[in-house]
Enzyme design. Structure first.
Site, PDB file in Angstrom:
ATOM      1  CE1 TYR A 166      -3.873   2.377   0.907  1.00  6.94           C
ATOM      2  CE2 TYR A 166      -2.185   3.433   2.243  1.00  6.94           C
ATOM      3  CZ  TYR A 166      -3.426   3.470   1.650  1.00  6.94           C
ATOM      4  OH  TYR A 166      -4.231   4.593   1.780  1.00  6.94           O
TER       5      TYR A 166
HETATM    6  N1  LIG Z   1      -9.859   6.713   4.801  1.00  4.95           N
HETATM    7  C1  LIG Z   1      -8.678   7.229   5.098  1.00  4.95           C
HETATM    8  O1  LIG Z   1      -8.403   7.567   6.265  1.00  4.95           O
HETATM    9  C2  LIG Z   1      -7.659   7.426   4.013  1.00  4.95           C
HETATM   10  C3  LIG Z   1      -6.432   8.016   4.369  1.00  4.95           C
HETATM   11  C4  LIG Z   1      -5.479   8.223   3.372  1.00  4.95           C
HETATM   12  C5  LIG Z   1      -5.765   7.876   2.057  1.00  4.95           C
HETATM   13  N2  LIG Z   1      -6.944   7.282   1.755  1.00  4.95           N
HETATM   14  C6  LIG Z   1      -7.194   6.944   0.340  1.00  4.95           C
HETATM   15  O2  LIG Z   1      -8.460   7.407  -0.058  1.00  4.95           O
HETATM   16  C7  LIG Z   1      -8.984   6.563  -1.082  1.00  4.95           C
HETATM   17  C8  LIG Z   1     -10.373   6.108  -0.716  1.00  4.95           C
HETATM   18  O3  LIG Z   1     -10.259   5.307   0.446  1.00  4.95           O
HETATM   19  P1  LIG Z   1     -11.482   5.000   1.422  1.00  4.95           P
HETATM   20  O4  LIG Z   1     -10.962   5.200   2.764  1.00  4.95           O
HETATM   21  O5  LIG Z   1     -12.703   5.698   0.958  1.00  4.95           O
HETATM   22  O6  LIG Z   1     -11.606   3.415   1.163  1.00  4.95           O
HETATM   23  P2  LIG Z   1     -12.879   2.440   1.121  1.00  4.95           P
HETATM   24  O7  LIG Z   1     -13.962   2.964   1.984  1.00  4.95           O
HETATM   25  O8  LIG Z   1     -12.340   1.078   1.355  1.00  4.95           O
HETATM   26  O9  LIG Z   1     -13.358   2.576  -0.401  1.00  4.95           O
HETATM   27  C9  LIG Z   1     -12.540   2.124  -1.434  1.00  4.95           C
HETATM   28  C10 LIG Z   1     -13.345   2.024  -2.703  1.00  4.95           C
HETATM   29  O10 LIG Z   1     -12.490   1.427  -3.707  1.00  4.95           O
HETATM   30  C11 LIG Z   1     -13.204   0.372  -4.309  1.00  4.95           C
HETATM   31  N3  LIG Z   1     -12.346  -0.704  -4.781  1.00  4.95           N
HETATM   32  C12 LIG Z   1     -11.493  -1.461  -4.060  1.00  4.95           C
HETATM   33  N4  LIG Z   1     -10.953  -2.421  -4.822  1.00  4.95           N
HETATM   34  C13 LIG Z   1     -11.476  -2.252  -6.066  1.00  4.95           C
HETATM   35  C14 LIG Z   1     -11.325  -2.945  -7.289  1.00  4.95           C
HETATM   36  N5  LIG Z   1     -10.576  -4.044  -7.391  1.00  4.95           N
HETATM   37  N6  LIG Z   1     -12.004  -2.515  -8.370  1.00  4.95           N
HETATM   38  C15 LIG Z   1     -12.816  -1.443  -8.281  1.00  4.95           C
HETATM   39  N7  LIG Z   1     -13.008  -0.734  -7.147  1.00  4.95           N
HETATM   40  C16 LIG Z   1     -12.348  -1.157  -6.045  1.00  4.95           C
HETATM   41  C17 LIG Z   1     -14.109  -0.174  -3.227  1.00  4.95           C
HETATM   42  O11 LIG Z   1     -15.145  -0.908  -3.808  1.00  4.95           O
HETATM   43  P3  LIG Z   1     -16.046  -1.911  -2.914  1.00  4.95           P
HETATM   44  O12 LIG Z   1     -16.779  -1.037  -1.965  1.00  4.95           O
HETATM   45  O13 LIG Z   1     -16.898  -2.558  -3.905  1.00  4.95           O
HETATM   46  O14 LIG Z   1     -15.079  -2.823  -2.221  1.00  4.95           O
HETATM   47  C18 LIG Z   1     -14.555   1.113  -2.547  1.00  4.95           C
HETATM   48  O15 LIG Z   1     -15.646   1.681  -3.217  1.00  4.95           O
HETATM   49  C19 LIG Z   1      -7.984   5.436  -1.237  1.00  4.95           C
HETATM   50  O16 LIG Z   1      -7.123   5.709  -2.309  1.00  4.95           O
HETATM   51  C20 LIG Z   1      -7.201   5.453   0.065  1.00  4.95           C
HETATM   52  O17 LIG Z   1      -5.907   4.947  -0.077  1.00  4.95           O
HETATM   53  C21 LIG Z   1      -7.901   7.061   2.694  1.00  4.95           C
END
Ligand SMILES: NC(=O)c1ccc[n+]([C@@H]2O[C@H](COP(=O)([O-])OP(=O)(O)OC[C@H]3O[C@@H](n4cnc5c(N)ncnc54)[C@H](OP(=O)(O)O)[C@@H]3O)[C@@H](O)[C@H]2O)c1
Length: 248
Positions: A166
């Site tokens: 990651y």
């Molecule tokens: N949340 C935080 O604190 C945080 C901090 C730093 C960076 N980020 C970044 O922000 C972004 C969004 O993260 P989040 O926290 O919102 O994560 P999340 O709630 O896990 O959502 C991730 C999304 O990506 C989709 N996804 C995962 N694998 C996939 C695949 N193989 N094909 C198509 N779609 C896929 C998931 O689909 P499904 O729902 O169908 O699984 C989900 O809709 C990411 O890039 C993460 O690294 C988040």
């Protein structure tokens, strides 16, 4: 940035593709973009989640979205070419591309990292954004004012123990952002930046920090300002920069 006030029609008429639009930050980004006038292409792997976001956008009376189911782990070059051709036919251009989808993998020392999982994380978090960007470049060039955003993380800006694939994928996205920004800067039509949303209450965050109380974290809705800024015309000519969604 904290005093950024997007106009209600900020994204009027724009066509914006968001990956991982079915949940977490991507879901809220999709709804927010639609609220500000964009036609949003909802890309994700779980059809039922995409349909829910589609319905929410429709019920709110915002521009009708487009559902694009695609598993970024499994998709091949032909899938991306087909997707770009479909967008070409329907819209003729793309004004925004938010690479948001990601998976966490595991928090493990590099020496113990499972090889198959390494490939899977790299495929979803790094190779898929490359393949999608590559397929969409022609469409982005047809916009007068296109914005590409790679979603990063604090561990992509500075490496940290145990963040494994990651962390490496996020560092590499920063590199891809810089290279693409440099390659597109001279023609002034495409801007390319990265955004670190910071700590946000989502499923991914809960997987990384299972003992944390999610109620103490900001919601995705609370970090949307910089996404809007970067996707709208106010960031025109801003390129090659690494943004933090929770910093002024
Ligand atoms: N949340 C935080 O604190 C945080 C901090 C730093 C960076 N980020 C970044 O922000 C972004 C969004 O993260 P989040 O926290 O919102 O994560 P999340 O709630 O896990 O959502 C991730 C999304 O990506 C989709 N996804 C995962 N694998 C996939 C695949 N193989 N094909 C198509 N779609 C896929 C998931 O689909 P499904 O729902 O169908 O699984 C989900 O809709 C990411 O890039 C993460 O690294 C988040």
């Amino acid at each position: 940035m904290s005093d950024y006030r997007p106009t209600p029609d900020l994204l009027q008429g724009r066509v914006i593709l968001i990956t991982g639009a079915g949940d977490g930050i991507g879901r809220v980004a999709a709804k927010t973009c639609a609220e500000y006038g964009a036609t949003v292409i909802l890309l994700g792997r779980t059809q039922r989640k995409l349909e829910r976001v589609y319905d929410e956008i429709e019920q709110a009376g915002h521009p009708q979205a487009v559902i694009q189911p695609l598993d970024l782990e499994k998709a091949g070059v032909a899938d991306y070419v087909q997707l770009a051709a479909a967008m070409e036919q329907q819209f003729g251009r793309l004004d925004g591309l938010l690479h948001n989808a990601a998976i966490l993998g595991t928090l493990t020392p590099l020496g113990l990292y499972d090889i198959d999982l390494w490939h899977k994380v790299m495929q979803v978090n790094l190779h898929a954004p490359f393949l999608l960007t590559r397929a969409c470049l022609g469409l982005l060039r047809r916009s007068t004012d296109a914005s590409v955003i790679f979603t990063s993380d604090a561990v992509g800006r500075q490496g940290r123990a145990y963040w494994g694939a990651y962390g490496v994928s996020k560092s590499a996205l920063e590199g891809m952002m810089q290279i693409l920004a440099d390659e597109t800067e001279s023609d002034g039509r495409i801007r390319v930046n990265s955004i670190n949303p910071g700590t946000v209450r989502t499923a991914l965050r809960a997987r990384a920090y299972p003992a944390e109380n999610p109620n103490q974290l900001l919601t995705p809705e609370a970090v949307m300002d910089k996404y809007l800024y970067l996707l709208g015309p106010d960031s025109r000519n801003v390129t090659g920069r690494a943004f933090n969604a929770q910093e002024a």
